[in-house]
Design a protein around this motif. Structure first.
Motif, PDB file in Angstrom:
ATOM      1  N   SER A  58       0.851  -1.183   0.000  1.00 48.13           N
ATOM      2  CA  SER A  58       0.000   0.000   0.000  1.00 48.13           C
ATOM      3  C   SER A  58       0.893   1.242   0.000  1.00 48.13           C
ATOM      4  O   SER A  58       2.106   1.160   0.194  1.00 48.13           O
ATOM      5  CB  SER A  58      -0.885  -0.025   1.243  1.00 48.13           C
ATOM      6  N   SER A  59       0.280   2.413  -0.238  1.00 48.45           N
ATOM      7  CA  SER A  59       1.050   3.648  -0.391  1.00 48.45           C
ATOM      8  C   SER A  59       2.183   3.425  -1.399  1.00 48.45           C
ATOM      9  O   SER A  59       3.326   3.817  -1.179  1.00 48.45           O
ATOM     10  CB  SER A  59       1.630   4.119   0.950  1.00 48.45           C
ATOM     11  N   TYR A  60       1.836   2.803  -2.507  1.00 45.47           N
ATOM     12  CA  TYR A  60       2.837   2.439  -3.506  1.00 45.47           C
ATOM     13  C   TYR A  60       2.257   2.649  -4.890  1.00 45.47           C
ATOM     14  O   TYR A  60       1.105   2.307  -5.116  1.00 45.47           O
ATOM     15  CB  TYR A  60       3.250   0.976  -3.309  1.00 45.47           C
ATOM     16  N   PRO A  61       2.997   3.225  -5.844  1.00 38.61           N
ATOM     17  CA  PRO A  61       4.377   3.688  -5.699  1.00 38.61           C
ATOM     18  C   PRO A  61       4.488   4.815  -4.670  1.00 38.61           C
ATOM     19  O   PRO A  61       3.530   5.537  -4.414  1.00 38.61           O
ATOM     20  CB  PRO A  61       4.744   4.173  -7.095  1.00 38.61           C
TER      21      PRO A  61
ATOM     22  N   ILE B 273      -0.374  15.094  -4.607  1.00 33.11           N
ATOM     23  CA  ILE B 273       0.836  14.306  -4.416  1.00 33.11           C
ATOM     24  C   ILE B 273       1.588  14.163  -5.735  1.00 33.11           C
ATOM     25  O   ILE B 273       1.009  14.311  -6.822  1.00 33.11           O
ATOM     26  CB  ILE B 273       0.498  12.904  -3.866  1.00 33.11           C
ATOM     27  N   VAL B 274       2.880  13.841  -5.610  1.00 30.38           N
ATOM     28  CA  VAL B 274       3.666  13.431  -6.771  1.00 30.38           C
ATOM     29  C   VAL B 274       4.323  12.094  -6.443  1.00 30.38           C
ATOM     30  O   VAL B 274       4.790  11.870  -5.325  1.00 30.38           O
ATOM     31  CB  VAL B 274       4.731  14.479  -7.153  1.00 30.38           C
ATOM     32  N   ASP B 275       4.330  11.197  -7.422  1.00 32.93           N
ATOM     33  CA  ASP B 275       4.980   9.898  -7.256  1.00 32.93           C
ATOM     34  C   ASP B 275       6.489  10.041  -7.390  1.00 32.93           C
ATOM     35  O   ASP B 275       6.993  10.952  -8.070  1.00 32.93           O
ATOM     36  CB  ASP B 275       4.485   8.921  -8.324  1.00 32.93           C
ATOM     37  N   ASP B 276       7.211   9.113  -6.772  1.00 32.22           N
ATOM     38  CA  ASP B 276       8.638   8.982  -7.050  1.00 32.22           C
ATOM     39  C   ASP B 276       8.769   8.705  -8.544  1.00 32.22           C
ATOM     40  O   ASP B 276       8.246   7.695  -9.046  1.00 32.22           O
ATOM     41  CB  ASP B 276       9.206   7.823  -6.229  1.00 32.22           C
ATOM     42  N   PRO B 277       9.433   9.580  -9.299  1.00 34.07           N
ATOM     43  CA  PRO B 277       9.476   9.397 -10.757  1.00 34.07           C
ATOM     44  C   PRO B 277      10.113   8.086 -11.193  1.00 34.07           C
ATOM     45  O   PRO B 277       9.828   7.591 -12.298  1.00 34.07           O
ATOM     46  CB  PRO B 277      10.281  10.606 -11.243  1.00 34.07           C
ATOM     47  N   GLU B 278      10.952   7.511 -10.340  1.00 38.00           N
ATOM     48  CA  GLU B 278      11.577   6.232 -10.703  1.00 38.00           C
ATOM     49  C   GLU B 278      10.573   5.090 -10.749  1.00 38.00           C
ATOM     50  O   GLU B 278      10.771   4.105 -11.465  1.00 38.00           O
ATOM     51  CB  GLU B 278      12.707   5.913  -9.720  1.00 38.00           C
ATOM     52  N   HIS B 279       9.472   5.220  -9.981  1.00 34.54           N
ATOM     53  CA  HIS B 279       8.512   4.117  -9.885  1.00 34.54           C
ATOM     54  C   HIS B 279       7.117   4.482 -10.373  1.00 34.54           C
ATOM     55  O   HIS B 279       6.213   3.640 -10.320  1.00 34.54           O
ATOM     56  CB  HIS B 279       8.427   3.647  -8.427  1.00 34.54           C
ATOM     57  N   ALA B 280       6.926   5.683 -10.876  1.00 32.72           N
ATOM     58  CA  ALA B 280       5.592   6.116 -11.294  1.00 32.72           C
ATOM     59  C   ALA B 280       5.020   5.261 -12.409  1.00 32.72           C
ATOM     60  O   ALA B 280       3.791   5.143 -12.546  1.00 32.72           O
ATOM     61  CB  ALA B 280       5.634   7.579 -11.713  1.00 32.72           C
ATOM     62  N   TRP B 281       5.886   4.634 -13.204  1.00 35.79           N
ATOM     63  CA  TRP B 281       5.425   3.815 -14.333  1.00 35.79           C
ATOM     64  C   TRP B 281       4.530   2.659 -13.883  1.00 35.79           C
ATOM     65  O   TRP B 281       3.735   2.134 -14.680  1.00 35.79           O
ATOM     66  CB  TRP B 281       6.619   3.261 -15.103  1.00 35.79           C
ATOM     67  N   LEU B 282       4.642   2.265 -12.609  1.00 34.71           N
ATOM     68  CA  LEU B 282       3.868   1.126 -12.131  1.00 34.71           C
ATOM     69  C   LEU B 282       2.368   1.346 -12.258  1.00 34.71           C
ATOM     70  O   LEU B 282       1.611   0.397 -12.479  1.00 34.71           O
ATOM     71  CB  LEU B 282       4.230   0.840 -10.672  1.00 34.71           C
ATOM     72  N   ARG B 283       1.940   2.591 -12.105  1.00 34.42           N
ATOM     73  CA  ARG B 283       0.497   2.851 -12.202  1.00 34.42           C
ATOM     74  C   ARG B 283      -0.050   2.448 -13.572  1.00 34.42           C
ATOM     75  O   ARG B 283      -1.206   2.032 -13.689  1.00 34.42           O
ATOM     76  CB  ARG B 283       0.198   4.322 -11.935  1.00 34.42           C
TER      77      ARG B 283
END
Length: 288
Positions: free
Chosen positions: A164-167, A259-269
């Motif tokens: 949860s809370s991921y990315p 909010i903004v996602d960590d750009p390294e992991h945003a692709w997961l969405r």
């Protein structure tokens, strides 16, 4: 060794089990108290310059304020579906009467809003994410759902084995894409067979400009503070459902959760479109 941002269960003076104030947290806005009342006892409190949202974690009772009595219907546990919530504005005295464990979510406020109750049946239940990132959100006090001056609060339930809370995301600047919000995570873990004690993990990390490093094993009653930085995942160990209560507030004029996602992991969405939501959700309708 634990981080200074980790607060172990039952670290406060009874009847408080948790007592996070802006002063103790080293910030300016957000607070959380968890109180444990036995045999229908009464706890007298005052809001002062803080607006509060009160809900039962387990048990039930009433909140008395300004000649009004608001019911908090009994809830067996945090895994038993949404709870009633009572909102109280600033500069008031009140009393909680009941038996059980109650959360008092708070935020410093400038404007006075009317006292009111939200029934559990009226709380919006959102299923967020898919696959192993599926979780259940009870939006009893979120921006856009409930009107308040600064306080934002919700409950999240993550099935055992899920993330949860991921990315990981952050909200520590007032910009067009972020809201500056101090955040409190309060955890409970569903027991396993034979009342075996479950656990989870929570991660917070920063940027080169604002470093922060937190990786904590969490169990029922534990708290993790998030003053800034990316936070997530919150990982529920297989076999043990995880609950957390989020309390947020910030110094900005706009009450919003941007909010903004960590750009390294945003692709997961982008991978979620083709995955089903965890079939165990919503937990409270499947007897979990």
């Amino acid at each position: 060794m634990h981080s200074d941002l980790y607060i172990p269960a039952r670290s406060a003076e009874p009847p408080l089990a948790v007592d996070v104030t802006p002063e103790s947290a080293g910030w300016t806005e957000s607070s959380l108290q968890v109180v444990e009342l036995v045999d229908g006892t009464t706890l007298e409190m005052a809001t002062g310059g803080t607006e509060v949202m009160i809900l039962p974690l387990a048990g039930g009772g009433t909140v008395e304020c300004a000649a009004e009595t608001f019911e908090l219907s009994p809830r067996a546990s945090v895994f038993d579906g949404p709870a009633d919530m009572v909102y109280l504005g600033i500069d008031q005295s009140y009393a909680i009467n009941g038996t059980g464990r109650f959360a008092i979510c708070g935020a410093r406020a400038k404007r006075a809003f009317p006292n009111r109750r939200v029934a559990a049946a009226d709380v919006s239940v959102e299923l967020r994410g898919t696959g192993h990132c599926s979780r259940q959100v009870h939006n009893f006090g979120t921006a856009g759902v409930f009107e308040a001056d600064s306080l934002i609060a919700c409950e999240v339930i993550t099935p055992g084995g899920n993330w949860s809370s991921y990315p990981a995301h952050k909200h520590d600047e007032n910009t067009p894409t972020q809201s500056e919000l101090e955040e409190i995570y309060y955890f409970e873990i569903a027991p396993g067979p034979g009342d075996s004690r479950g656990f989870g993990y929570h991660r917070v990390y920063g940027t080169p400009e604002r470093p922060i490093e937190v990786l904590e094993e969490v169990r029922t009653g534990d708290v993790v503070l998030v003053p800034h930085g990316y936070h997530g995942p919150s990982v529920a160990a297989p076999g043990y459902h995880m609950y957390y209560l989020n309390v947020m507030a910030g110094p900005g004029d706009e009450r919003a959760w941007k909010i903004v996602d960590d750009p390294e992991h945003a692709w997961l969405r982008g991978t979620w479109d083709d995955q089903p939501i965890d079939p165990r959700l919503p937990l409270h309708e499947t007897g979990a």
